[in-house]
Design an enzyme around this catalytic site. Structure first.
Site, PDB file in Angstrom:
ATOM      1  CG  ASN A   7      -1.892   1.135   1.242  1.00 34.20           C
ATOM      2  OD1 ASN A   7      -1.829   2.014   0.381  1.00 34.20           O
ATOM      3  ND2 ASN A   7      -2.801   1.126   2.197  1.00 34.20           N
ATOM      4  NE  ARG A  88      -6.066   1.640  -0.708  1.00 36.65           N
ATOM      5  CZ  ARG A  88      -6.168   2.801  -0.120  1.00 36.65           C
ATOM      6  NH1 ARG A  88      -5.129   3.342   0.454  1.00 36.65           N
ATOM      7  NH2 ARG A  88      -7.312   3.434  -0.110  1.00 36.65           N
ATOM      8  CG  HIS A 177     -13.277   1.747   3.196  1.00 34.38           C
ATOM      9  ND1 HIS A 177     -14.112   2.521   3.985  1.00 34.38           N
ATOM     10  CD2 HIS A 177     -12.023   2.170   3.460  1.00 34.38           C
ATOM     11  CE1 HIS A 177     -13.395   3.387   4.674  1.00 34.38           C
ATOM     12  NE2 HIS A 177     -12.115   3.201   4.378  1.00 34.38           N
ATOM     13  N   GLY A 205     -13.481   2.841  10.736  1.00 34.05           N
ATOM     14  CA  GLY A 205     -12.139   3.127  11.234  1.00 34.05           C
ATOM     15  C   GLY A 205     -11.982   4.630  11.287  1.00 34.05           C
ATOM     16  NE  ARG A 236     -11.923  11.201   3.836  1.00 30.96           N
ATOM     17  CZ  ARG A 236     -11.508   9.934   3.888  1.00 30.96           C
ATOM     18  NH1 ARG A 236     -12.288   8.989   4.382  1.00 30.96           N
ATOM     19  NH2 ARG A 236     -10.321   9.614   3.441  1.00 30.96           N
ATOM     20  NE  ARG A 280      -7.067   4.314  19.933  1.00 30.80           N
ATOM     21  CZ  ARG A 280      -6.064   3.783  19.273  1.00 30.80           C
ATOM     22  NH1 ARG A 280      -5.482   2.709  19.715  1.00 30.80           N
ATOM     23  NH2 ARG A 280      -5.633   4.332  18.148  1.00 30.80           N
ATOM     24  N   GLY A 326     -10.834  -0.344  12.731  1.00 30.38           N
ATOM     25  CA  GLY A 326     -10.391   0.085  14.065  1.00 30.38           C
ATOM     26  C   GLY A 326     -11.484   0.237  15.104  1.00 30.38           C
ATOM     27  N   GLY A 328     -14.877  -0.436  14.652  1.00 33.54           N
ATOM     28  CA  GLY A 328     -15.818  -1.563  14.557  1.00 33.54           C
ATOM     29  C   GLY A 328     -15.304  -2.817  15.241  1.00 33.54           C
ATOM     30  CD  GLU A 329     -10.914  -5.175  12.919  1.00 30.39           C
ATOM     31  OE1 GLU A 329      -9.857  -5.341  13.553  1.00 30.39           O
ATOM     32  OE2 GLU A 329     -10.932  -5.035  11.679  1.00 30.39           O
ATOM     33  CG  ASN A 330     -10.003  -2.635  18.307  1.00 29.55           C
ATOM     34  OD1 ASN A 330      -9.633  -3.708  18.771  1.00 29.55           O
ATOM     35  ND2 ASN A 330      -9.519  -2.120  17.196  1.00 29.55           N
ATOM     36  CD  GLU A 379      -8.648  -2.610   3.733  1.00 25.31           C
ATOM     37  OE1 GLU A 379      -8.287  -2.416   4.916  1.00 25.31           O
ATOM     38  OE2 GLU A 379      -8.967  -1.692   2.966  1.00 25.31           O
TER      39      GLU A 379
HETATM   40  P1  ADP Z   1      -7.737   3.715   9.062  1.00 24.95           P
HETATM   41  O1  ADP Z   1      -7.198   2.418   8.480  1.00 24.95           O
HETATM   42  O2  ADP Z   1      -8.953   4.245   8.387  1.00 24.95           O
HETATM   43  O3  ADP Z   1      -6.708   4.750   9.366  1.00 24.95           O
HETATM   44  P2  ADP Z   1      -8.339   2.085  11.393  1.00 24.95           P
HETATM   45  O4  ADP Z   1      -9.231   1.058  10.828  1.00 24.95           O
HETATM   46  O5  ADP Z   1      -6.973   1.697  11.811  1.00 24.95           O
HETATM   47  O6  ADP Z   1      -8.297   3.368  10.497  1.00 24.95           O
HETATM   48  O7  ADP Z   1      -9.096   2.721  12.662  1.00 24.95           O
HETATM   49  C1  ADP Z   1      -8.535   3.728  13.407  1.00 24.95           C
HETATM   50  C2  ADP Z   1      -9.572   4.162  14.425  1.00 24.95           C
HETATM   51  O8  ADP Z   1      -9.879   3.051  15.280  1.00 24.95           O
HETATM   52  C3  ADP Z   1      -9.088   5.288  15.324  1.00 24.95           C
HETATM   53  O9  ADP Z   1     -10.071   6.279  15.431  1.00 24.95           O
HETATM   54  C4  ADP Z   1      -8.894   4.585  16.644  1.00 24.95           C
HETATM   55  O10 ADP Z   1      -9.129   5.440  17.719  1.00 24.95           O
HETATM   56  C5  ADP Z   1      -9.955   3.512  16.596  1.00 24.95           C
HETATM   57  N1  ADP Z   1      -9.673   2.479  17.596  1.00 24.95           N
HETATM   58  C6  ADP Z   1      -8.657   1.617  17.627  1.00 24.95           C
HETATM   59  N2  ADP Z   1      -8.711   0.879  18.770  1.00 24.95           N
HETATM   60  C7  ADP Z   1      -9.774   1.307  19.464  1.00 24.95           C
HETATM   61  C8  ADP Z   1     -10.373   0.958  20.721  1.00 24.95           C
HETATM   62  N3  ADP Z   1      -9.852   0.017  21.494  1.00 24.95           N
HETATM   63  N4  ADP Z   1     -11.476   1.608  21.092  1.00 24.95           N
HETATM   64  C9  ADP Z   1     -12.006   2.578  20.338  1.00 24.95           C
HETATM   65  N5  ADP Z   1     -11.504   2.957  19.149  1.00 24.95           N
HETATM   66  C10 ADP Z   1     -10.406   2.333  18.712  1.00 24.95           C
END
Ligand code: ADP
Length: 396
Positions: A7, A88, A177, A205, A236, A280, A326, A328-330, A379
């Protein structure tokens, strides 16, 4: 078979090395501040992270460093082990609907879409050229962020603007995406052993987009002509009234480019919370009772929920909602805030199951009308797998 997934950005280049069919990366890393005096790179291999401060004049120099270190660090015994490189590429217009083998000719055709992705496409192609030079004779494959969405029907990708804007200038929804949405859809179909699922994928994310997918076909997606459209994101704005642009230009004396930059870089979480674009930071501030952080989170969750409701309607009832990327997963908290706002659909989370981070899990309760999942995106892996598949199809 060792395949690199790349990428390349304007001043960075990320790589992941896979030994397919294994899905765990062997090594990964990032070259940063390419072209600047304080450039550096990091490589993760065998549980260790190496950082080197080296002047990386351009992408070719970064790729040369990578090739040398892959051998010197014994990640590969020789460069001949690398049998393909997947890249990518942000934008392939309506022309590149699937991954493609890259040649000088194809690069020329992709360059036509540089004006639709001026920040990313030229940089992506710089990366391709650097690898063509460094590994002559090795297949290079382009995988487009826009590709998966090109299955959308005209009634969904057109904007209700003069039709000639579409025919003359290509003004339409392209969606982004796509590799992530395609990966997550493919994985959930595998897990549930059903290729005909109707799924709402939520890639949330820093950038964020949702996608409504029926039997592998994209029905609709939330990003548009550019990634600025759809839900609110880190910086955005997502969907807003387009008249705001001229009004703010007149009020502030800024140019259209300056205000567009504000909508891309100073809006979303950052714009409303005035704290950070990072979910975060906003989450921490909200938990401490910061009113603007709470407002930003509420707006964010509501906009995602609204798309889920609309996409559920377009799919005539989704089988699954999948959270990835980010946030969605966390973030169990944000997932709950979103699902709480689609209660009218009968979707419910199980709070215990929702207490999960970065791994595949069903998080909805038994009586939820739609099953909800967390599923980490990858990805890089899909780009490597696409590269291998095209290599095989070419009899390479
Ligand atoms: P991109 O690839 O679009 O830069 P990511 O998919 O890596 O982004 O997502 C980044 C986002 O995920 C950030 O806003 C980060 O704060 C959030 N994030 C990562 N871990 C956590 C967490 N444990 N709780 C809440 N948000 C999180």
């Amino acid at each position: 078979m060792k395949i690199l997934s790349i990428n390349a950005g304007s001043s960075s280049l990320k790589f992941t090395l896979f030994e397919l069919p294994k899905t765990d990366a062997i090594a990964s890393g990032v070259f940063e501040k390419i072209g600047l005096k304080d450039s550096f790179y990091t490589i993760k291999y065998d549980g260790e992270k190496t950082r080197k401060e080296v002047y990386l004049k351009d992408h070719s120099v970064a790729v040369e460093c990578l090739m040398k270190d892959l051998v010197d660090m014994h990640i590969v015994s020789s460069l001949a082990e690398i049998e393909g490189v997947g890249h990518r590429i942000l934008h392939g217009g309506a022309e590149f609907t699937k991954p493609v083998v890259l040649s000088e000719d194809v690069i020329e055709r992709i360059s036509k879409y540089n004006e639709l992705g001026p920040l990313h496409n030229p940089a992506n192609l710089l990366g391709v050229k650097a690898f063509m030079k460094a590994l002559p004779g090795v297949i290079n494959v382009g995988v487009f962020d826009t590709g998966f969405h090109q299955t959308m029907d005209e009634e969904h990708f057109l904007y209700p603007v003069p039709y000639e804007w579409y025919t003359n200038y290509g003004v339409r929804k392209y969606g982004f995406h796509g590799t992530s949405h395609r990966f997550v859809y493919g994985e959930i179909c595998k897990k549930l052993e059903n290729e005909e699922l109707k799924v709402i994928t939520c890639h949330i994310g820093n950038g964020a987009s949702l996608c409504a997918i029926d039997e592998g076909k994209v029905i609709d997606t939330s990003m548009g002509f550019t990634p600025l459209a759809g839900v609110m994101m880190g910086t955005r704005c997502g969907d807003i009234d387009p008249s705001i642009l001229e009004y703010v230009c007149n009020k502030t004396g800024k140019t259209i480019s300056e205000v567009t930059n504000d909508l891309n870089k100073k809006s979303g979480f950052l714009g409303i919370s005035e704290i950070s674009s990072d979910a975060r930071d906003v989450e921490n501030a909200a938990m401490e009772g910061n009113k603007m952080a709470i407002l930003a989170e509420n707006m964010y969750a509501q906009k995602i929920a609204n798309y889920i409701a609309v996409y559920n309607n377009m799919l005539n009832g989704a089988d699954a909602i999948v959270f990835t990327a980010g946030v969605g997963e966390n973030s169990a908290r944000m997932r709950k805030m979103v699902i709480d706002r689609v209660k009218s659909l009968g979707v419910k989370l199980d709070d215990n199951l929702n207490n999960v981070r970065g791994e595949y899990q069903k998080i909805s309760s038994e009586d939820s009308t739609i099953a909800v999942y967390v599923l980490p995106t990858n990805e890089e892996l899909l780009i490597a797998q696409d590269t291998l598949q095209l290599k095989r199809e070419m009899g390479d």
